[in-house]
Each structure stands twice: as C-alpha cells, then as structure tokens.
Scaffold this motif. Sequence first.
Motif, PDB file in Angstrom:
ATOM      1  N   LEU A  45       0.831  -1.204   0.000  1.00 16.07           N
ATOM      2  CA  LEU A  45       0.000   0.000   0.000  1.00 16.07           C
ATOM      3  C   LEU A  45       0.869   1.258   0.000  1.00 16.07           C
ATOM      4  O   LEU A  45       0.494   2.280  -0.561  1.00 16.07           O
ATOM      5  CB  LEU A  45      -0.899  -0.023   1.246  1.00 16.07           C
ATOM      6  CG  LEU A  45      -2.269   0.609   1.119  1.00 16.07           C
ATOM      7  CD1 LEU A  45      -3.042  -0.033  -0.014  1.00 16.07           C
ATOM      8  CD2 LEU A  45      -3.033   0.449   2.415  1.00 16.07           C
ATOM      9  N   PHE A  47       3.860   1.823  -1.293  1.00 14.35           N
ATOM     10  CA  PHE A  47       4.550   2.186  -2.529  1.00 14.35           C
ATOM     11  C   PHE A  47       3.732   1.722  -3.706  1.00 14.35           C
ATOM     12  O   PHE A  47       3.342   0.562  -3.779  1.00 14.35           O
ATOM     13  CB  PHE A  47       5.923   1.530  -2.613  1.00 14.35           C
ATOM     14  CG  PHE A  47       6.844   1.937  -1.521  1.00 14.35           C
ATOM     15  CD1 PHE A  47       7.478   3.163  -1.570  1.00 14.35           C
ATOM     16  CD2 PHE A  47       7.065   1.108  -0.449  1.00 14.35           C
ATOM     17  CE1 PHE A  47       8.324   3.550  -0.547  1.00 14.35           C
ATOM     18  CE2 PHE A  47       7.909   1.485   0.571  1.00 14.35           C
ATOM     19  CZ  PHE A  47       8.542   2.700   0.529  1.00 14.35           C
ATOM     20  N   ARG A  48       3.486   2.627  -4.607  1.00 12.47           N
ATOM     21  CA  ARG A  48       2.757   2.251  -5.810  1.00 12.47           C
ATOM     22  C   ARG A  48       3.777   2.149  -6.942  1.00 12.47           C
ATOM     23  O   ARG A  48       4.587   3.044  -7.136  1.00 12.47           O
ATOM     24  CB  ARG A  48       1.717   3.314  -6.120  1.00 12.47           C
ATOM     25  CG  ARG A  48       1.239   3.335  -7.532  1.00 12.47           C
ATOM     26  CD  ARG A  48      -0.167   2.843  -7.629  1.00 12.47           C
ATOM     27  NE  ARG A  48      -0.562   2.704  -9.030  1.00 12.47           N
ATOM     28  CZ  ARG A  48      -1.790   2.420  -9.392  1.00 12.47           C
ATOM     29  NH1 ARG A  48      -2.705   2.240  -8.488  1.00 12.47           N
ATOM     30  NH2 ARG A  48      -2.100   2.286 -10.654  1.00 12.47           N
ATOM     31  N   THR A  49       3.717   1.033  -7.686  1.00 13.74           N
ATOM     32  CA  THR A  49       4.619   0.888  -8.818  1.00 13.74           C
ATOM     33  C   THR A  49       3.924   1.428 -10.058  1.00 13.74           C
ATOM     34  O   THR A  49       2.799   1.061 -10.350  1.00 13.74           O
ATOM     35  CB  THR A  49       4.977  -0.584  -9.055  1.00 13.74           C
ATOM     36  OG1 THR A  49       3.770  -1.328  -9.032  1.00 13.74           O
ATOM     37  CG2 THR A  49       5.897  -1.114  -8.004  1.00 13.74           C
ATOM     38  N   ASP A  50       4.601   2.305 -10.756  1.00 16.63           N
ATOM     39  CA  ASP A  50       4.056   2.841 -11.999  1.00 16.63           C
ATOM     40  C   ASP A  50       5.096   2.699 -13.091  1.00 16.63           C
ATOM     41  O   ASP A  50       6.289   2.609 -12.813  1.00 16.63           O
ATOM     42  CB  ASP A  50       3.682   4.317 -11.825  1.00 16.63           C
ATOM     43  CG  ASP A  50       2.321   4.453 -11.181  1.00 16.63           C
ATOM     44  OD1 ASP A  50       1.413   3.716 -11.590  1.00 16.63           O
ATOM     45  OD2 ASP A  50       2.188   5.278 -10.271  1.00 16.63           O
ATOM     46  N   LEU A  59       8.850   3.824  -8.232  1.00 15.13           N
ATOM     47  CA  LEU A  59       7.998   3.749  -7.049  1.00 15.13           C
ATOM     48  C   LEU A  59       7.502   5.123  -6.662  1.00 15.13           C
ATOM     49  O   LEU A  59       8.189   6.122  -6.809  1.00 15.13           O
ATOM     50  CB  LEU A  59       8.787   3.158  -5.878  1.00 15.13           C
ATOM     51  CG  LEU A  59       9.202   1.703  -6.025  1.00 15.13           C
ATOM     52  CD1 LEU A  59      10.174   1.336  -4.933  1.00 15.13           C
ATOM     53  CD2 LEU A  59       7.992   0.810  -5.974  1.00 15.13           C
ATOM     54  N   PRO A  61       5.835   6.774  -3.270  1.00 16.10           N
ATOM     55  CA  PRO A  61       5.408   6.520  -1.889  1.00 16.10           C
ATOM     56  C   PRO A  61       4.027   7.107  -1.632  1.00 16.10           C
ATOM     57  O   PRO A  61       3.686   8.162  -2.160  1.00 16.10           O
ATOM     58  CB  PRO A  61       6.457   7.248  -1.051  1.00 16.10           C
ATOM     59  CG  PRO A  61       7.476   7.752  -1.990  1.00 16.10           C
ATOM     60  CD  PRO A  61       6.919   7.740  -3.371  1.00 16.10           C
TER      61      PRO A  61
ATOM     62  N   TRP B  60      16.717   2.802  -4.939  1.00 18.39           N
ATOM     63  CA  TRP B  60      16.854   3.812  -3.892  1.00 18.39           C
ATOM     64  C   TRP B  60      18.087   3.589  -3.038  1.00 18.39           C
ATOM     65  O   TRP B  60      18.803   4.518  -2.727  1.00 18.39           O
ATOM     66  CB  TRP B  60      15.610   3.833  -2.998  1.00 18.39           C
ATOM     67  CG  TRP B  60      14.438   4.424  -3.691  1.00 18.39           C
ATOM     68  CD1 TRP B  60      14.407   4.900  -4.983  1.00 18.39           C
ATOM     69  CD2 TRP B  60      13.142   4.628  -3.165  1.00 18.39           C
ATOM     70  NE1 TRP B  60      13.178   5.359  -5.286  1.00 18.39           N
ATOM     71  CE2 TRP B  60      12.346   5.224  -4.186  1.00 18.39           C
ATOM     72  CE3 TRP B  60      12.549   4.367  -1.928  1.00 18.39           C
ATOM     73  CZ2 TRP B  60      11.021   5.553  -3.999  1.00 18.39           C
ATOM     74  CZ3 TRP B  60      11.230   4.698  -1.745  1.00 18.39           C
ATOM     75  CH2 TRP B  60      10.466   5.297  -2.773  1.00 18.39           C
ATOM     76  N   GLN B 123      -2.160  -1.476  -6.729  1.00 21.81           N
ATOM     77  CA  GLN B 123      -0.990  -1.427  -7.608  1.00 21.81           C
ATOM     78  C   GLN B 123      -1.338  -1.273  -9.079  1.00 21.81           C
ATOM     79  O   GLN B 123      -0.443  -1.194  -9.917  1.00 21.81           O
ATOM     80  CB  GLN B 123      -0.149  -2.697  -7.427  1.00 21.81           C
ATOM     81  CG  GLN B 123       0.432  -2.861  -6.055  1.00 21.81           C
ATOM     82  CD  GLN B 123       1.504  -1.826  -5.780  1.00 21.81           C
ATOM     83  OE1 GLN B 123       2.132  -1.317  -6.687  1.00 21.81           O
ATOM     84  NE2 GLN B 123       1.707  -1.498  -4.517  1.00 21.81           N
ATOM     85  N   LYS B 128       3.456  -5.936 -14.367  1.00 25.95           N
ATOM     86  CA  LYS B 128       4.611  -5.220 -13.820  1.00 25.95           C
ATOM     87  C   LYS B 128       5.890  -5.934 -14.229  1.00 25.95           C
ATOM     88  O   LYS B 128       6.256  -6.955 -13.639  1.00 25.95           O
ATOM     89  CB  LYS B 128       4.526  -5.178 -12.293  1.00 25.95           C
ATOM     90  CG  LYS B 128       3.236  -4.607 -11.754  1.00 25.95           C
ATOM     91  CD  LYS B 128       3.204  -3.119 -11.871  1.00 25.95           C
ATOM     92  CE  LYS B 128       1.856  -2.601 -11.403  1.00 25.95           C
ATOM     93  NZ  LYS B 128       1.705  -1.177 -11.602  1.00 25.95           N
TER      94      LYS B 128
END
Lengths: 475, 305
Positions: A45, A47-50, A59, A61, B60, B123, B128
């Motif tokens: 929840l 981190f959203r991956t786009d 990512l 946040p 990161w 998501q 992905k």
Amino acid sequence: MNAPQPTTATMTQQRPAPANGDFTTALKDAGLATLVTFGLSIPILSFRTDQSQANELYLRPRWGLVLVACALVFALRFVLRLYGVRWAAARQVARSRKEAIRTTTEKPRGLAHRLLALAVPVFLGVALAFPLLSYFAAGGLTESRYWVDLGILILTYVMLGWGLNIVVGLAGLLDLGYVAFYAVGAYSYALLSTTFGLSFWICLPVAGILAAFWGILLGFPVLRLRGDYLAIVTLAFGEIIRLVLINWVELTNGGAGITSIPRVSFFGVPFTNEEGGFASLFGLEFSPMHRVIFLYYLILGLALLTNFVTLRLRRLPVGRAWEALREDEIACRSLGINTRNTKLTAFALGAMFGGIAGSFFAVRQGFVSPESFNFLESATILAIVVLGGMGSQVGVAVAAVLMVGGPEMLRNLGFLKAVFGEGFDPNEYRLLLFGLAMVAMMVWRPRGLISHREPSVALGVRKAISGALVKEGHG
Amino acid sequence: MEVFAQQLINGLTLGSIYGLIAIGYTMVFGIIGMVNFAHGDVFMLSAFIALIFFLILTTWLGISSVALALLLVLVIGMLLTSLWGWAIERVAYRPLRGSFRLAPLISAIGVSIFLSNFVQVAQGARNKPIPPMVRDVVVLFERDGYAVALSYKQIIIMVTTAALLAAFWYVVQKTPLGRAQRACEQDRKMAALLGIDVDKTISMTFVMGAALAAVAGTMYLLYYGVVSFNDGFVPGVKAFTAAVLGGIGSLPGAVLGGLIIGLIETLWSAYFSIEYKDVAAFSILAIVLIFMPSGILGRPEVEKV
C-alpha cells in the motif's frame, strides 16, 4: 478430519475475554491491530509501482494512504473491542439457548419464523410486480430499464442458486465448477441458433438436456470421490470447459465469443417495430422495453419452475434419497439406496437448470464469450447457496438479492466522488468489497441466513430443527 | 533428445515453484482439513512484495550486487508474507473453526477475491515487468546447433527450493513445533487435551505456508520477470492439483506432485499444444483422482461408520 471439533471451538469461545469496557485493554488491542495493519500495508500500500515513459517501473510513496488505513483499523477495532464484546457474548448466550429450544420444542413459533412464513408471498408479490414498481419509481418505461435489467440479473442468479442447491444443498455434493453447465447451456443456444437457425423455444429445452448430459458425463467419473477432492475435480472440469471454449476457435470463435445471437421472440412473434411484431399485434406503441420486460417474466417463470420442481422432488423417493445421502452415505448404502444413480440424478438435474439459465443468459445478452464463465461465477453461485443456508429455497433468493444486488448498488454511489475526489470510482472496489462481504458474512452467520430446517416429509407434527444439526455430506 | 533435456530442466524449475506453493496447501489441509483457497493469491501478493522491495533496494538504496539484493528480498518477503498468512488465518478462518465444512471454504474464496482485487486497486491492473536480474546460462551440451542450457536462474530456483524444503522438513520432523503440528494433524482434540496450544500451532502452520509461498513468489518473479494481480489463481489451482496428486497431507508428496505437474505442463507445451497445457494438467488430476483417490504418497482414507 472434517468432523466439527468441539473442544477447540469451545476453547476459543471460553478464552478469558478482557474485562468488558476496559479502556486500556481495548486501547492495547486496537494498537496491536494497527501495528499489524501497518505491517501488512508496508510495501503493497505504501509504494505504488508505476511505469515510466521508458517502460521502467518506478515507485511512488503513499504514506498518507497507510495512515488512513491504520487510523481506520484502530478506530474500528477500538469501538468493537469496547462495545462489541458484551453484545457478542449476549448474542452467543441467546443463540445457544434458542438452538436448544428449537431442537426440543414441537413447533418453533418465534417472530423470525412467522416473518419467514410471510416472506414467501411478499417476495413473490414484489417479484411479480417489480417491472410495474420500477416503472412508477423511475417514472417511465425507458427509464426503468436499469432496474428491470438488474431484476433479470438477480433472478438469473436465483435460478442458478436453486439449481446448484439441488447438488450442494440437498445431495451434499460440493460442486465448484457449476459454471461449466451454465456455459454449456449458453453455448448450446448460441451455436444451435447461429448455425442451424433454431428458435429459442426449441433450444431452451435442448440446452437443458445437453447440460444434463454433461452433468452425467462429468458426474460419472467423480462418483467415488469425496469431499474436497470432489470440489477440486469439479473446479478442474469448470476450468477445462472454459479453456476449451477459449482455444477451440473453429467452433466457438475463441476468446472473441459468438456475437449476434438471435433475440428472444414472444412465442414466435418478434419484438420488432414492424407489422406483425409484438407491439402491432397487441396494438401497443413500440418500445424496446417490451422485450426486456418479457425477458424478466421469462426468467421469473424459469426460476419458479426450478423452485417448484425442487420442492416437489424433495418429496419424491429420489429427493429423500438425496437428503439421506447428504446425512450419511454409508447408512444409505446399507439400506440399499443406489448411491450412484442418486448422485447422478442430482448432478444431472442441477446441471439441467444451469443449462437452461445459460441459454437464457445467451438470449438476453445476444453475445457469449468464455470470460463470462470463469471461476468467480462458480464461487458467487456457491456463496449464494451457502449464505442462503444450504437447502433453504427462500434463503437462496435472499442471498442472491444481497450478493448480486449489493455490489451493483455501488455503481450508484456517485456522490462519493465529492468526498474522495474526481478520480474515485466506487466500481473499482466492487469485487474487493464483495470478497470482504463473503468473509464477514461467513464469520457472522456460518450457517447461512436461514439456518433452520423444515423436514420435507414428516409423520404427524413437523419439527423444525436447527441448521447445525444438518450434515453437509461427504461428497 | 536435446529438446527433451531442455524441457526436462524447464519443467523441473516450474515444478519446484509449484511444489513450494503446494506445501502451503498440503500442510493446511492436513492440519485443519480445509482448502485454503486464498493461498494462490498469497503467492501472488508475495511476488508483488518482492517486486517492490527489489525496486527499493536497487534504485533507492543502490545495492548493485544481485545476490545480496535477492537474499534481502527473500528474507523480507518471507517475513511480510508470513504476517499476511497469520492475519488471514486470524481474521477469516479462526472464528469459523468448529463450524461446518463449507463455511471456511467460502471464507477462503472471499479472501482470495479480496486479495487479488486489493492488489489490483493498490498497484494497478497492468503487468509489472522488471529487467532480468540474472542472465547467465551454463551450456550443458550442444549438438546440431541446439544447445541445452541451464540458466543461473534455474539453478538458483532449484537450489533454493531444495534448501528450504530440507529446512522445513527438519522443522516438521525434528522440532517441538513440528511434533505439535503432526499431533494436531492426527487428532486435534487429543492434542489439545495433552497441552498443545492448537490455535498457536495452526497459526504457525499458516505462517510457514505463507513463508514458502513467499519464496515461490520471489522465484516466480525471478524466473518470469513479470507479475500481475491475477497471476495467483492458475498457479494456485495447479499447486493444489499438485498437492492432491502427491497425496494431500504429505510434504514430500506435495513436492513430487509439483514436479510432475511442472513436467507435464512443459512437455505438453513442447510436444502437443501450448494452448491446452492447463487442460492437460487438470485432466491428469481428474484421472489420477479417479484411479488413485488418495494420491501418490497419501494414506488411503479409512471409511468409518
């Protein structure tokens, strides 16, 4: 292994509950639940991956969302803990007392029971007058289309639920692939009408018979299986049928599906705006709603037919054999009941009603594709049967209204956009909430909505018993 | 011959992943007799957790060593997925214990629908993809221009599977927890009377199943490099098929079943048709169950009056 385990059940219930209304305990408990929620929401929840322009994932946040989720869980858990415990305990006592009374008294005549006796005529009345009601509520024939369509959808599931009820509720055979027969019925009508030009009224019984044959065909090899093995094999059959429908492109046109299936006719009179059409024949002004309303009454009639046949069959030797089979298969065999034929008739009849519902689905949509017959459909129908109370006809109808009508209502929550912003689409959360509701309803009422049983046949006085005393079969 | 050898390697790799998921099914079924339908979606969820942590670690935190990143992802993924497994059992299954048989099944189907749609909402619905982590291959032998290759990915998957299986085998066979689990499997009432905390043991079973599903999820991501929210159902059903095939309740049976299903699937795709590979796997399940209802390594069910 499958037998109820009384010790563990009572152990969990009798675990010393924290003192009621104890503020610090509730706070501690809610804090713990929040901590768990935080842990659960960490990556998924927060981190959203786009996908970026270069097709690479990055990512984003979203800690605010996590905060909201945690706050929600904290508040819910705190309130439940503080006020829910006493209520739950009181209900538990009341329920166990009631169950005890129910099994011993001759005739339970509680308020709920009286309401139930009223429920059938009320339901039937509302169902019969539904198009009229929605006509007045929506203020016009065309405007009421949405509601009548919803009614058709719900009644389709009522019929499917009653069909599956024969297999699961009466005979106690757990079928997770019921949608296969629905698909067989739908494709039977679609293929017969598009290739041979057969009319719907010929195809409807043919689809039912074909589906019944499939029921026997699939039922035969799994006769010896019991319990969850049967469930998984029926699930596999459901998937096989769907995969064959997708991959056998020459016959079924694959994933694209079959389009332009002939529409329903009023027993041969087409619903068209021409001379000799339904409207001109009865001297009415043409409206496409005539067909929709006719479809509504058609599915209502088919569903009631299913119900009528089931209720009658329950009194026949075969129906009593189904219920006996559910209660104790070994005793059945010792008493000379042919378990093979009994199981096969249950499979075949359940499949037949599924097939009839399927061909109705095809004529209503005018389009069938394999995606309409996935596992989610089977799960929904099974959930309707179990939530309805396994074997209770009224319960199945109520559960179908809840499970199909409830999620549909989410579409109407447009005002939520004002609260959550323009990008919010309540429809996105439809299945998510559906899943949650399934869990919540099982935790709340594991025995279903209508959890007591009237015997099908009785000598003298009819004694209703608690659903907890009804077995669910081995198979 | 070369094609066969290559498909054998691919099949065993796929089978290892199925085997890991199948253990979660078989342990839960053995101990409380329920089909944990949500297990396939827990597997999918764990693949997403692995994906996100892999991105965090590489982009990161700048960890360039793939081995270190993979190890960290595996450990974190196992921890977080275990928490999911524990929470699911606590919320959706424990209140239904002692209730009738279909209630937990429906509840599990509900959890499964919830999980896949939760991931979709959280998501997004798109696939992905991640760049391949490990590219190297070992060419085993080569003839007529067709090389039989064993990729590092496949080696990692098989070695990890074998190591974790050994570890879990040890836990179940030799530790007090495993003894409690086996006791609960045989007779829950008696185990409770003898002082075993049945609820805790069942919770631990779910935690162990979820941890193995997390390993499978990470391996799946490593192998295919792509995951989407509806990737849980089909592997889940196939893994359950594997568990039933091997004899439900038996740990080695689950792995054996997984390997068989993996082999059937890849060999069928290679020699017959790729479209019908799932049909083949499910048909094998039906046939095996009809002729061998207790699976390959399972105990025959005793009919009690």
